[in-house]
Scaffold this active site. Structure first.
Site, PDB file in Angstrom:
ATOM      1  CD  GLU A   1      -3.121   1.003   2.128  1.00  0.00           C
ATOM      2  OE1 GLU A   1      -3.596   2.032   2.529  1.00  0.00           O
ATOM      3  OE2 GLU A   1      -3.563   0.106   2.123  1.00  0.00           O
ATOM      4  CE  LYS A   2       0.795   3.280   4.242  1.00  0.00           C
ATOM      5  NZ  LYS A   2       0.304   2.109   4.691  1.00  0.00           N
TER       6      LYS A   2
ATOM      7  CG  ASP B   1      -2.575  -0.102   5.542  1.00  0.00           C
ATOM      8  OD1 ASP B   1      -1.568  -0.458   5.447  1.00  0.00           O
ATOM      9  OD2 ASP B   1      -2.723   1.197   5.401  1.00  0.00           O
TER      10      ASP B   1
ATOM     11  CG  ASP C   1      -7.967  -0.098   6.361  1.00  0.00           C
ATOM     12  OD1 ASP C   1      -7.772  -0.454   5.141  1.00  0.00           O
ATOM     13  OD2 ASP C   1      -7.396   0.565   7.078  1.00  0.00           O
TER      14      ASP C   1
ATOM     15  CE1 TYR D   1       0.326   6.177   6.325  1.00  0.00           C
ATOM     16  CE2 TYR D   1      -1.089   5.552   7.927  1.00  0.00           C
ATOM     17  CZ  TYR D   1      -0.782   5.875   6.713  1.00  0.00           C
ATOM     18  OH  TYR D   1      -1.717   6.251   5.985  1.00  0.00           O
TER      19      TYR D   1
ATOM     20  NE  ARG E   1      -1.938  11.323   5.011  1.00  0.00           N
ATOM     21  CZ  ARG E   1      -2.265  11.792   3.844  1.00  0.00           C
ATOM     22  NH1 ARG E   1      -3.407  11.445   3.499  1.00  0.00           N
ATOM     23  NH2 ARG E   1      -1.524  12.777   3.207  1.00  0.00           N
TER      24      ARG E   1
END
Length: 727
Positions: free
Chosen positions: A10-11, A98, A100, A316, A318
């Protein structure tokens, strides 16, 4: 390119952690070559939903999003092509979004865009600790098990766009017809946030001052003098909050006990301890930074982004979690050392920290898609950071250091006294070990951190049941009732984590709370840590929220707009309804298309209502000198000008714009000739000056727009022999 397995993270930070978990690799353009595995990454949504390109007119509403489509974000096209090229020769994919629903969608939609039909495994990683990453890679699952999560996230995204685009355009166009100059933006999260502020403002303004009464006795027991508060019993006159409401009654109690013997009914001292505050998630960090430094939420997010991406000093940024995994405890010594080197002001507290202490923050079971925001083992020269970066880093670092200080210990003494058959109580807390509280004595966190001394004012631990003394005096004190205070940025942010308490329907309230059951720090919230600051910034940009000292209040136009909205738009109920429906999508009992269609039907009804009834909203738009309808500022090819909102009804008045104001010149109504009539309809003609040629004229029918006939001018008369072309 020859990697058999492509991992899509994701990142970039997660991609790096996965590469290390696979044994390391070499960095390439857009991916890491780990031999059999190629580890690549996305950053945010690489694709964006396409909104139909339609003009801003009521006739075009409602806009349909069924079926919906996506297109690559222009600034992310290069990385998308890299991922697509990596997938072509591959044999399988590992989905590392992630854990979710949004993380599921982020990677799923890229795989779909690339047209890949390769088998996909799902790895669930919420901690970049090497051992945890390796453990997750060893226990992967079939990605098809998570299709419902992806569908739920997609339904929410499409729903937000459909709802926002249609409702914003409908209300904005209706307001502009009344001369409103701005945009009345409506959103599932944005508008309920505005509603919180409007209702709080009105509650504050509508508050009628009232009074209640407290009775306080001053007691002398042996060598101890202390105050205690009267405890209300059945039969006392009280208000709706259980406070004494009758002044005469309160005074009678005070008179009855004043100077009378008193006896201690119970005296209990309990040893207590308090753990340090949990490390920060983004919202708590934004709240503290607002309260201490006056920073706006979007400022804090930008600062943390720089601390993370440029300086590599924090994890991270956020995150919605305040917890760390148990495995991260092993990193304590390294992280503490980095803090001490980076921030000399914290060097002494770091030396006194004990890496062996394991606070309640280390709890793998409570880590969500991310862990708390903490410092990394990277170091920097704090003095070379900006003022904002220094302040935010010190907050994050102090919270981490506090996890390795002893708990705050204190003795809590609760005393119950009786005098003349009435009971009074008091409580005293005496610190026995300051522990981590020493770090918070100076709340800015940048000085006097080594001072352990506590100033103790009251110690009642020596008192015991059965001791007697006197109620030396007593007073009935009048207290003024107060409304809930106006919002500050800190209190508004806090309320966004618990908006469920404002939901009027009990079932929906429980749904909203249930949504956050696995999220520490969220108790039926609205929005996410990554979006709340942007939404609040939009409300300021639109002029809906304004700052009044340290308070945040709604503007007059915001209140007008609020009153024009349906309840479902301005209360957080819709988020609860959507959560229920998206939960059904996630478990397969409902599909995304039916959710979007139901929402589209609702939006169509709302738009139809706006079309039929318009919008009741006051504006300060100047009136048209010709017809008294409001003027509206319009941007044309040559700049701004002002036009009458009655254009469609036939008023064509326009005015030049000067510094945002119209240059008003009353235009006399055209003179209709009684001699010269239109050959097409018989109405009188109007002689008009040419806009293209000086001292030149033409004639038009006064029956316009029903009759569009025009004539050339010859010596001040219409030339009936040659008609101009009609529009």
């Amino acid at each position: 390119m020859s990697g058999e397995i492509v991992v899509i993270a994701e990142k970039p930070d997660l991609a790096k952690a996965i590469a290390e978990g696979l044994g390391g690799g070499s960095r390439q353009d857009g991916y890491i070559d780990c031999g059999r595995h190629y580890v690549t990454w996305v950053f945010g949504h690489m694709l964006e939903l396409e909104a139909p390109e339609t003009p801003w007119t009521m006739a075009e509403l409602p806009i349909s999003f069924i079926p919906w489509s996506k297109k690559p974000s222009p600034d992310k096209m290069k990385q998308l092509r890299i991922i697509r090229d990596l997938l072509k020769p591959a044999k399988s994919i590992i989905h590392a979004g992630d854990p979710d629903d949004e993380g599921q969608l982020l990677v799923d939609e890229v795989i779909e865009w690339a047209g890949s039909r390769l088998p996909v495994q799902r790895v669930l990683i919420n901690d970049y600790n090497l051992k945890l990453v390796q453990r997750a890679l060893a226990t992967m699952r079939d990605n098809r098990e998570f299709a419902g999560m992806s569908a739920a996230a997609e339904a929410r995204g499409v729903g937000d766009l459909l709802y926002g685009v249609n409702m914003t355009r409908a209300y904005t166009l209706a307001a502009q017809a009344k001369g409103y100059q701005g945009v009345l933006s409506v959103g599932r999260v944005q508008t309920p946030i505005l509603g919180l502020v409007v209702r709080r403002d009105r509650e504050f303004e509508a508050h009628t001052k009232g009074f209640y009464y407290t009775v306080t006795g001053q007691f002398q027991i042996g060598q101890h003098a202390f105050p205690a508060r009267y405890q209300i019993v059945d039969g006392d006159p009280v208000d709706d909050k259980g406070r004494l409401s009758d002044q005469a009654h309160a005074r009678a109690i005070a008179a009855a006990v004043s100077g009378k013997p008193a006896r201690i009914i119970s005296a209990v001292t309990t040893a207590k301890e308090a753990s340090p505050p949990l490390p920060y998630n983004l919202l708590k960090l934004q709240t503290d930074a607002s309260r201490k430094f006056g920073f706006k939420p979007d400022q804090v997010k930008e600062i943390t982004q720089t601390l993370r991406e440029k300086h590599r000093l924090i994890t991270y940024n956020r995150s919605d979690s305040e917890y760390l995994s148990d495995e991260q405890h092993a990193d304590a010594a390294g992280v503490l050392a980095a803090i001490g080197e980076t921030a000399p002001v914290l060097a002494a507290p770091v030396k006194r920290a004990d890496p062996a202490i394991k606070s309640r923050a280390f709890n793998t079971a409570k880590v969500s898609a991310h862990h708390a925001i903490i410092p990394t083992e990277a170091t920097a020269d704090l003095s070379k950071l900006s003022d904002g970066e220094q302040k935010i880093y010190l907050l994050i670092a102090r919270a981490y250091v506090a996890q390795f200080w002893p708990t705050h210990q204190y003795d809590q003494t609760d005393i119950v006294l009786e005098v003349e058959g009435r009971r009074f109580t008091t409580r005293s807390n005496i610190t026995t070990r300051p522990g981590w509280t020493t770090l918070y004595k100076n709340d800015a966190g940048n000085e006097d951190l080594a001072d352990d001394e506590e100033v103790l004012a009251l110690d009642l631990r020596a008192l015991s049941a059965g001791q007697t003394g006197t109620c030396a005096s007593a007073s009935a004190d009048q207290q003024e009732t107060k409304p809930k205070p106006l919002y500050t940025m800190a209190t508004l942010l806090t309320d966004l984590t618990r908006v469920a308490k404002y939901v009027r329907d009990d079932r929906l309230r429980k749904l909203l709370i249930e949504k956050d059951k696995d999220k520490a720090g969220e108790h039926g919230g609205i929005g996410t840590p990554a979006t709340r600051d942007g939404i609040i910034a939009t409300l300021f940009d639109r002029g809906f929220l304004i700052e009044k000292g340290k308070n945040i209040v709604s503007s007059p136009q915001a209140r007008e707009f609020y009153d024009a909205l349906p309840d479902q738009a301005k209360f957080p109920d819709m988020t609860a309804i959507w959560h229920e429906q998206q939960r059904a999508i996630a478990d397969g009992s409902k599909d995304a298309r039916s959710f979007v269609q139901t929402l589209a039907d609702y939006v169509a009804r709302e738009v139809a209502g706006v079309k039929e009834h318009g919008l009741t909203i006051k504006t300060d738009a100047p009136p048209c000198p010709t017809c008294d309808r409001p003027l509206r500022r319009v941007k044309g090819k040559k700049g701004h000008f002002w036009a009458c909102t009655g254009y469609s009804e036939g008023c064509k008045y326009t005015a030049e714009d000067k510094a945002g104001k119209p240059v008003l010149i009353k235009k006399e109504p055209p003179s209709v000739s009684v001699m010269h009539k239109c050959m097409s309809c018989g109405m009188g003609l109007v002689r008009r000056p040419s806009a293209k040629k000086k001292n030149s004229f033409w004639w038009s029918c006064s029956g316009y727009p029903d009759c569009k006939q025009t004539y050339f001018d010859v010596n001040g008369k219409p030339d009936y022999s040659t008609k101009e072309k009609t529009a």
